[in-house]
Design an enzyme around this catalytic site. Structure first.
Site, PDB file in Angstrom:
ATOM      1  CD1 TRP A 129       5.395   0.345  -5.595  1.00 56.68           C
ATOM      2  CD2 TRP A 129       5.651   1.433  -7.538  1.00 56.68           C
ATOM      3  NE1 TRP A 129       6.131  -0.457  -6.428  1.00 56.68           N
ATOM      4  CE2 TRP A 129       6.297   0.186  -7.636  1.00 56.68           C
ATOM      5  CE3 TRP A 129       5.672   2.289  -8.646  1.00 56.68           C
ATOM      6  CZ2 TRP A 129       6.963  -0.234  -8.782  1.00 56.68           C
ATOM      7  CZ3 TRP A 129       6.326   1.877  -9.793  1.00 56.68           C
ATOM      8  CH2 TRP A 129       6.963   0.631  -9.855  1.00 56.68           C
ATOM      9  CG  ASP A 211       1.629   3.785 -11.839  1.00 54.42           C
ATOM     10  OD1 ASP A 211       1.338   2.874 -12.641  1.00 54.42           O
ATOM     11  OD2 ASP A 211       2.456   3.640 -10.928  1.00 54.42           O
ATOM     12  CE  LYS A 247       0.511  -6.143  -8.300  1.00 55.32           C
ATOM     13  NZ  LYS A 247       1.590  -5.370  -8.948  1.00 55.32           N
TER      14      LYS A 247
END
Length: 408
Positions: A129, A211, A247
């Protein structure tokens, strides 16, 4: 009529006919969030239900939260991540700090590691990312490095390269690890591979920073998606983990996250919390409460928690259905190459293995928009467009073999 060219950063799935001008659909597979089979955003029913209850509770107000956030939220988030039976939790070696989503957790954690512990080197996967690099360098890290992760030839994890790069890392390097549903490849290590990674991290005295953006959303099972973090914790690692509820709760714009901290010596807790308080105070003062209250209410209520787990299963299963559907269609058409990686990858994103030239052909000839890396968001596929996408990929791979240049 002007041709419509959507931005590659578009967060919307667009599927519509351009009439006689193109006589084909216009698709963007760069959706950055979950979408239903109708291509629409989805407010989780359990979130809607909880918001109504909160709105009717006249005891609630809009006063500031403490600097480190809502304790009911951070403690529940930490428990969800580590497990209620976690030895670190039972022994009081772990705590959470409510943050501005996962991005805020990464930035706060990076600031702490650099400012208080003087770490300067961090490693991130190739690819990763894109915000990982920016967040850590903005926090003061001066030595950004990458470890090999994706093997483009096998469409799988480059474990040998990964481990070799970790073995070459200097002591006290921070290693950013994706807890599950690696972004952007969708390729996760197996349990056995995670064990090998942990061995090297321990041997080289590196610091793991996880993460976790997709717990529950990746496989539909929050326990399964937390396996790597729990494994490292039970092996006695001190670590940080950034959690996001964008999410898996659909709370994209509420910016609710958590930074889980695991230490080995409980006497360090007061000092760590004090330093984190100073960092947050000087960065954004305190987090917003609406998203935090939603997460806290759901995670601390057994009935709502079960409803939430059903919601994440719904989202995960739709993505899994699209993965299976795309692979089956590509194989049925006889598309050259192997497509097993479509279903062995997990989470929203998939590295399709398509070359930049093939991506260009898909865009120019079939008006399907995706990143040059070949990455797509599986939520951009629906039962209405999956046949068209599969047919377009089939024709593209035939007309633009690997290494060839598109004639379009």
């Amino acid at each position: 009529m002007e041709a419509v060219t959507p931005s590659h950063t578009s967060v919307y799935l667009t599927t519509f006919s351009i009439g006689a001008y193109f006589q084909m659909p216009l698709l963007t597979l760069n959706v950055l969030a979950y979408r239903t089979d109708e291509g629409k955003p989805w407010v989780l029913p359990v979130v809607r239900e909880t918001e109504k209850k909160l709105a009717d509770d006249e005891t609630l107000n809009h006063e500031y939260l403490p600097v480190l956030g809502l304790e009911a939220c951070s403690s529940a988030a930490t428990r969800m991540l580590l497990g209620a039976d976690s030895s670190a939790l039972i022994q009081g070696k772990a705590f959470g700090v409510q943050t501005l989503s996962g991005t805020g957790a990464l930035r706060v954690g990076a600031e702490f590691l650099h400012r208080q512990l003087k770490f300067t080197t961090f490693y991130y996967s190739s690819p990763t990312w894109e915000n990982h690099h920016l967040l850590f360098t903005n926090a003061g890290f001066t030595e950004p490095r990458q470890y090999r992760y994706w093997n483009a030839e096998t469409h799988s994890l480059d474990l040998d390269g990964f481990l070799e790069d970790l073995r070459a890392a200097p002591k006290d390097s921070v290693i950013i690890l994706h807890a599950c549903a690696h972004n952007p490849t969708g390729c996760d290590p197996t349990h056995e591979q995670w064990a090998q990674i942990a061995d090297v991290v321990k041997e080289k005295q590196l610091f793991p920073f996880f993460d976790s953006a997709y717990q529950g959303f990746a496989s539909g099972d929050p326990e399964n998606d937390a396996w790597a973090v729990r494994y490292f914790t039970e092996r006695g690692f001190e670590l940080l983990c950034a959690q996001s509820f964008a999410k898996n709760f659909g709370l994209y714009n509420e910016r609710v996250g958590n930074l889980t901290v695991v230490v080995n010596d409980t006497s360090d807790l007061v000092a760590v919390k004090s330093q984190l308080t100073l960092i947050v105070r000087g960065m954004y003062s305190n987090p917003p409460n609406h998203g935090g209250r939603i997460v806290a209410t759901v995670l601390n209520n057994p009935q709502l928690f079960e409803e939430w787990k059903e919601c994440v299963r719904t989202m995960a299963n739709r993505v899994l259905d699209m993965r299976r559907g795309l692979k089956e269609r590509l194989e049925r058409l006889g598309t050259p190459g192997t497509w097993d990686h479509i279903v062995t990858q997990i989470g929203m994103f998939s590295y399709t293995g398509l070359s930049p030239e093939q991506v260009e052909h898909l865009t120019q000839k079939h008006h399907i928009y995706l990143l040059k890396s070949g990455r797509i968001n599986m939520c951009g596929l629906t039962t209405k467009n999956i046949d068209y996408v599969a047919q377009a990929i089939y024709e593209t791979v035939l007309q633009v073999p690997e290494g060839a240049t598109s004639k379009i």
